[in-house]
Motif scaffolding. Structure first.
Motif, short mmCIF file in Angstrom:
data_model
loop_
_atom_site.label_atom_id
_atom_site.label_comp_id
_atom_site.label_asym_id
_atom_site.label_seq_id
_atom_site.Cartn_x
_atom_site.Cartn_y
_atom_site.Cartn_z
N ASN A 1 48.49 2.00 7.97
CA ASN A 1 47.43 2.63 7.18
C ASN A 1 46.08 2.08 7.58
OD1 ASN A 1 46.87 0.30 4.96
ND2 ASN A 1 49.08 0.46 5.36
N GLY A 2 45.07 2.94 7.51
CA GLY A 2 43.72 2.54 7.88
C GLY A 2 42.68 3.26 7.05
N VAL A 3 41.52 2.63 6.90
CA VAL A 3 40.41 3.18 6.12
C VAL A 3 39.16 3.18 7.00
CG1 VAL A 3 38.98 2.90 4.07
CG2 VAL A 3 41.42 2.32 3.97
N VAL A 4 38.40 4.26 6.94
CA VAL A 4 37.20 4.40 7.76
C VAL A 4 36.20 3.30 7.41
CG1 VAL A 4 35.27 5.90 8.36
CG2 VAL A 4 37.55 6.89 7.95
N HIS A 5 35.74 2.57 8.42
CA HIS A 5 34.71 1.53 8.28
C HIS A 5 33.60 1.83 9.30
CE1 HIS A 5 37.53 -0.50 5.74
NE2 HIS A 5 36.92 -1.66 5.77
N ASP A 6 33.06 3.03 9.26
CA ASP A 6 32.22 3.53 10.35
C ASP A 6 30.95 2.74 10.60
OD1 ASP A 6 29.95 5.47 8.79
OD2 ASP A 6 31.82 5.14 7.72
#
Length: 397
Positions: free
Chosen positions: A127-132
């Motif tokens: 799982n991953g979350v956007v850290h743009d």
């Protein structure tokens, strides 16, 4: 890809990330081979999906999320929905055993965000979350300065983010109207504090406390249909964050300010050996041995050009689109178990900061933030024990 008809889902994730990766021949893996990507578009409007698919030569689209999740061809579920709809869809993806990559905030409350992190961990799915923001050229230059020891001991961080979002009467607003309705998941704290959390914790140290003031400065706006509505969410927030190691960060976030700076977001970092001012792209530095010696004299105009004392820091490499770069990292994580820095637990920490920022504003006090782990069971055990139970993000302003 669920929610690709939205602004971010379409522009940054579909066109500038997945389609750009497809056009370059896929993602290069550690052994030099490449893995190609194939998207399926998911949404509520078949007509919109069909138009997007035809425009970009995409074969697959559907309005049935359950069918897409049940199909073994699709290995990764990507979520760009409005926050209110996100957790339900992510739970379905977890149950289907898909790897998951999502925008933030990951849920409407910290308790729910932590539950998603725990469910994903128990299911053993990636799982991953956007850290743009961390992939922006300006912040990557800042990271290099920190790693080199340029600042000496870092003392403070000051940030200004925002611009004027038109009310929608005499000029259309450049942000959707739901951003200004708390009941629909709107508010600048909900929108920006998850960003500030990962920027601060990855560059300077964990956020240990927050003191925030959220305000609704424009009380009435006009929506996309030309109808007046009451703004129930905050459109400006002023906050002080205490970070581990003693660094103090002051960040202003506003959709009600007119820009008088080089970029829409700027951070000034001051240290014992030097300072830097960075934005989305630019990075100006002033080392200790090139610092002028100002003298305060209100009786005489100061003719010194302080802006000329700063030196532009070179990039020294070509920067990619930040969304695309993180997508490539996540695909490598899925395919060959490459490192993944930003998971659901990181997303939960961002939700916690937003939630407790709203508590701080409501109660007019500083709120301490504990470390967050999967062992934290709910919002009560993972927040300041003296605080009242936190409201859901969509219900507070």
């Amino acid at each position: 890809m669920n929610g690709v008809s939205g602004r971010m889902g379409y522009r940054q994730h579909l066109v500038r990330s997945i389609l750009a990766i497809r056009e370059q021949g896929g993602v290069e893996l550690s052994d030099g081979t490449r893995v190609q990507v194939e998207p399926i578009l998911v949404g509520r409007s078949e007509a919109k999906l069909a138009e997007l698919a035809a425009r970009h030569g995409i074969e697959h689209y559907t309005t049935n999320l359950d069918e897409a999740l049940a199909d073994d061809r699709w290995q990764v579920y990507a979520d760009f929905l409005v926050t209110k709809a996100r957790a339900t869809a992510i739970r379905k993806a977890i149950a289907a055993g898909k790897a998951i990559y999502t925008e933030k905030p990951t849920a409407e409350s910290f308790e729910e965000a932590l539950e998603l992190a725990r469910l994903a961990s128990e299911a053993g799915i990636k799982n991953g979350v956007v850290h743009d923001k961390l992939y922006l050229p300006g912040l990557q230059k800042l990271q290099r300065l920190i790693d080199s020891g340029f600042f000496g001991r870092i003392l403070s961080v000051r940030g200004e983010f925002g611009y004027w979002v038109f009310e929608g009467d005499w000029q259309p607003a450049q942000r959707p109207s739901w951003n200004y309705r708390a009941e629909d998941g709107g508010g600048i704290i909900v929108d920006m504090f998850p960003h500030w959390n990962y920027v601060l914790e990855n560059l300077f140290g964990r956020v240990e406390s927050v003191y925030a003031r959220a305000v609704t400065e424009i009380p009435e706006r006009v929506d996309e249909q030309g109808e007046h509505y009451i703004a129930t969410a905050d459109d400006a927030a002023y906050a002080i964050f205490e970070l581990e190691g003693g660094v103090i960060a002051q960040l202003n976030s506003s959709w009600t300010t007119r820009v008088n700076r080089d970029e829409l977001v700027e951070f000034q970092v001051d240290g014992t050996h030097g300072s830097a001012v960075v934005g989305l792209f630019g990075c100006k530095i002033q080392p200790r041995n090139a610092t002028p010696k100002p003298v305060w004299n209100p009786d005489l105009a100061d003719a010194h050009d302080y802006a000329a004392d700063w030196i532009e820091s070179p990039g020294n490499r070509e920067f990619q689109n930040g969304f695309k770069e993180q997508w490539e990292e996540f695909i490598r994580h899925v395919v060959e178990d490459a490192p993944n820095r930003f998971d659901f637990l990181a997303g939960a920490r961002g939700v916690l900061l937003a939630e407790q920022g709203l508590v701080s504003s409501r109660e007019g006090r500083r709120v301490e933030l504990p470390e967050v782990t999967l062992a934290s069971t709910d919002a009560t055990t993972a927040t300041d024990a003296t605080a009242e139970p936190a409201p859901e993000l969509t219900g507070a302003h």
